[in-house]
Design an enzyme around this catalytic site. Structure first.
Site, PDB file in Angstrom:
ATOM      1  N   THR A 191       0.600 -12.691  -5.407  1.00  0.00           N
ATOM      2  CA  THR A 191       1.449 -11.575  -5.809  1.00  0.00           C
ATOM      3  C   THR A 191       2.898 -12.000  -5.609  1.00  0.00           C
ATOM      4  O   THR A 191       3.190 -13.146  -5.279  1.00  0.00           O
ATOM      5  CB  THR A 191       1.157 -10.335  -4.951  1.00  0.00           C
ATOM      6  OG1 THR A 191       1.549 -10.608  -3.595  1.00  0.00           O
ATOM      7  CG2 THR A 191      -0.325  -9.970  -4.981  1.00  0.00           C
ATOM      8  N   ASN A 207       0.658   1.268   0.914  1.00  0.00           N
ATOM      9  CA  ASN A 207       0.731  -0.107   0.429  1.00  0.00           C
ATOM     10  C   ASN A 207       2.122  -0.711   0.498  1.00  0.00           C
ATOM     11  O   ASN A 207       2.269  -1.902   0.730  1.00  0.00           O
ATOM     12  CB  ASN A 207       0.224  -0.158  -1.018  1.00  0.00           C
ATOM     13  CG  ASN A 207       0.583  -1.448  -1.716  1.00  0.00           C
ATOM     14  OD1 ASN A 207       0.052  -2.504  -1.419  1.00  0.00           O
ATOM     15  ND2 ASN A 207       1.519  -1.362  -2.666  1.00  0.00           N
ATOM     16  N   LYS A 253       2.869  -4.972  11.563  1.00  0.00           N
ATOM     17  CA  LYS A 253       1.454  -4.936  11.214  1.00  0.00           C
ATOM     18  C   LYS A 253       0.563  -4.699  12.425  1.00  0.00           C
ATOM     19  O   LYS A 253      -0.411  -3.954  12.349  1.00  0.00           O
ATOM     20  CB  LYS A 253       1.053  -6.230  10.485  1.00  0.00           C
ATOM     21  CG  LYS A 253       1.713  -6.373   9.115  1.00  0.00           C
ATOM     22  CD  LYS A 253       1.461  -5.153   8.240  1.00  0.00           C
ATOM     23  CE  LYS A 253       2.069  -5.282   6.849  1.00  0.00           C
ATOM     24  NZ  LYS A 253       1.886  -4.063   6.030  1.00  0.00           N
ATOM     25  N   SER A 308      -2.620  -3.638   5.890  1.00  0.00           N
ATOM     26  CA  SER A 308      -2.129  -4.447   6.989  1.00  0.00           C
ATOM     27  C   SER A 308      -2.050  -5.870   6.462  1.00  0.00           C
ATOM     28  O   SER A 308      -1.514  -6.106   5.378  1.00  0.00           O
ATOM     29  CB  SER A 308      -3.041  -4.326   8.211  1.00  0.00           C
ATOM     30  OG  SER A 308      -2.558  -5.118   9.274  1.00  0.00           O
ATOM     31  N   TYR A 364       7.651  -9.080  11.251  1.00  0.00           N
ATOM     32  CA  TYR A 364       6.581  -8.702  10.334  1.00  0.00           C
ATOM     33  C   TYR A 364       5.301  -8.436  11.120  1.00  0.00           C
ATOM     34  O   TYR A 364       4.620  -7.421  10.903  1.00  0.00           O
ATOM     35  CB  TYR A 364       6.354  -9.802   9.305  1.00  0.00           C
ATOM     36  CG  TYR A 364       5.228  -9.502   8.340  1.00  0.00           C
ATOM     37  CD1 TYR A 364       5.364  -8.510   7.371  1.00  0.00           C
ATOM     38  CD2 TYR A 364       4.031 -10.205   8.416  1.00  0.00           C
ATOM     39  CE1 TYR A 364       4.326  -8.226   6.499  1.00  0.00           C
ATOM     40  CE2 TYR A 364       2.990  -9.928   7.533  1.00  0.00           C
ATOM     41  CZ  TYR A 364       3.149  -8.940   6.581  1.00  0.00           C
ATOM     42  OH  TYR A 364       2.108  -8.651   5.721  1.00  0.00           O
TER      43      TYR A 364
END
Length: 275
Positions: A183, A83, A152, A134, A148
């Protein structure tokens, strides 16, 4: 049945939601953090059911000993959740070499080494599950997120191949592809590259504007997303992908359909190059 989970990055975000939901349901969690005080409340509330270790994902040499210690502590691992990670945003030219390396080491190499360290334990214990976080950004690419996306898209290729390698051992692999979630990822954990003024006219500047203005709210509920991740462990066979969020579903399906249409247009050229 009571399961034992290994989850990286349990101090915030999806990792925190997963740990809280699992512990409250009676499962056991081995979690990693970068600061022990960030999970002091979980240690106090759940005692022996929660085993916490310090781990910086860029320290790849430390990953295997941490996984081994968690397995030894609980005697087995049933589910491993890769994670931990963050977003690095900015035009490719704007990124520093140090930022490029850190993003790759954290999101891609760290995840690969974590899974490699865990697979042997799962195989020896007769099977289990691997959940690799992912993103919608593992299927779609937008300007300003090149590094980024590289991490992924890279981890998706790794996990896709891995899934078939470990299937004979009863190990299922699921790639989790969430869209935007409320988040700390967007405004707390994401990093921006140094600014090059020339890119003000580039589409890459949009992500900089979003992160600097902090006015865009994500649609996804991280608690519901975490619950959906947990639910996959009871599905047989393991879903290869778990798309979370209407924004992710729409973006991914649009991207895949456009990509397939482009490939189909190339059929005559592709076949013409055969001997």
């Amino acid at each position: 049945m009571t399961r034992t989970w290994f989850i990286t990055g349990v101090s915030t975000g999806f990792g925190r939601h997963l740990a809280e939901q699992l512990l409250s349901a009676g499962d056991r969690v081995a979690g990693t953090v970068r600061r022990l005080d960030s999970v002091a409340d979980l240690v106090e509330s759940y005692g022996a059911a929660f085993h916490v270790s310090l781990l910086e994902m860029t320290d790849t040499a430390a990953i295997r000993p941490v996984v081994d210690a968690a397995h030894a502590h609980f005697g087995r691992l049933d589910v491993v959740v890769s994670n931990a990670g963050y977003g690095l945003m900015g035009a490719a030219e704007e990124l520093t070499d140090e930022q490029v390396r850190h993003q790759l080491d954290t999101n891609l190499l760290g995840s690969i080494q974590l899974i490699r360290a865990a697979v042997g334990h799962l195989r020896a214990d007769g099977g289990g599950r691997i959940l690799q976080l992912s993103s919608v950004g593992g299927q779609v690419a937008w300007p300003g997120g090149s590094l980024y996306h590289a991490t992924k898209w890279g981890i998706e290729g790794f996990a896709d191949a891995l899934a078939d390698e470990v299937a004979p051992f009863g190990i299922g692999v699921t790639l989790v592809e969430p869209g935007g979630a409320r988040t700390e990822f967007r405004y707390g954990n994401s990093q921006l590259a140094p600014k090059i003024d020339a890119y003000a006219v580039s589409p890459a500047s949009r992500i900089r504007q979003v992160l600097e203005e902090r006015t865009s709210l994500a649609i996804g509920d991280p608690a519901r997303m975490a619950a959906a991740m947990i639910a996959t462990v009871d599905q047989t066979p393991a879903p290869r992908r778990l798309v979370l969020g209407s924004d992710a579903w729409t973006a991914i399906t649009d991207a895949l359909e456009a990509r397939l249409a482009e490939v189909r247009e190339q059929k005559s050229v592709a076949f013409s190059t055969d001997l």
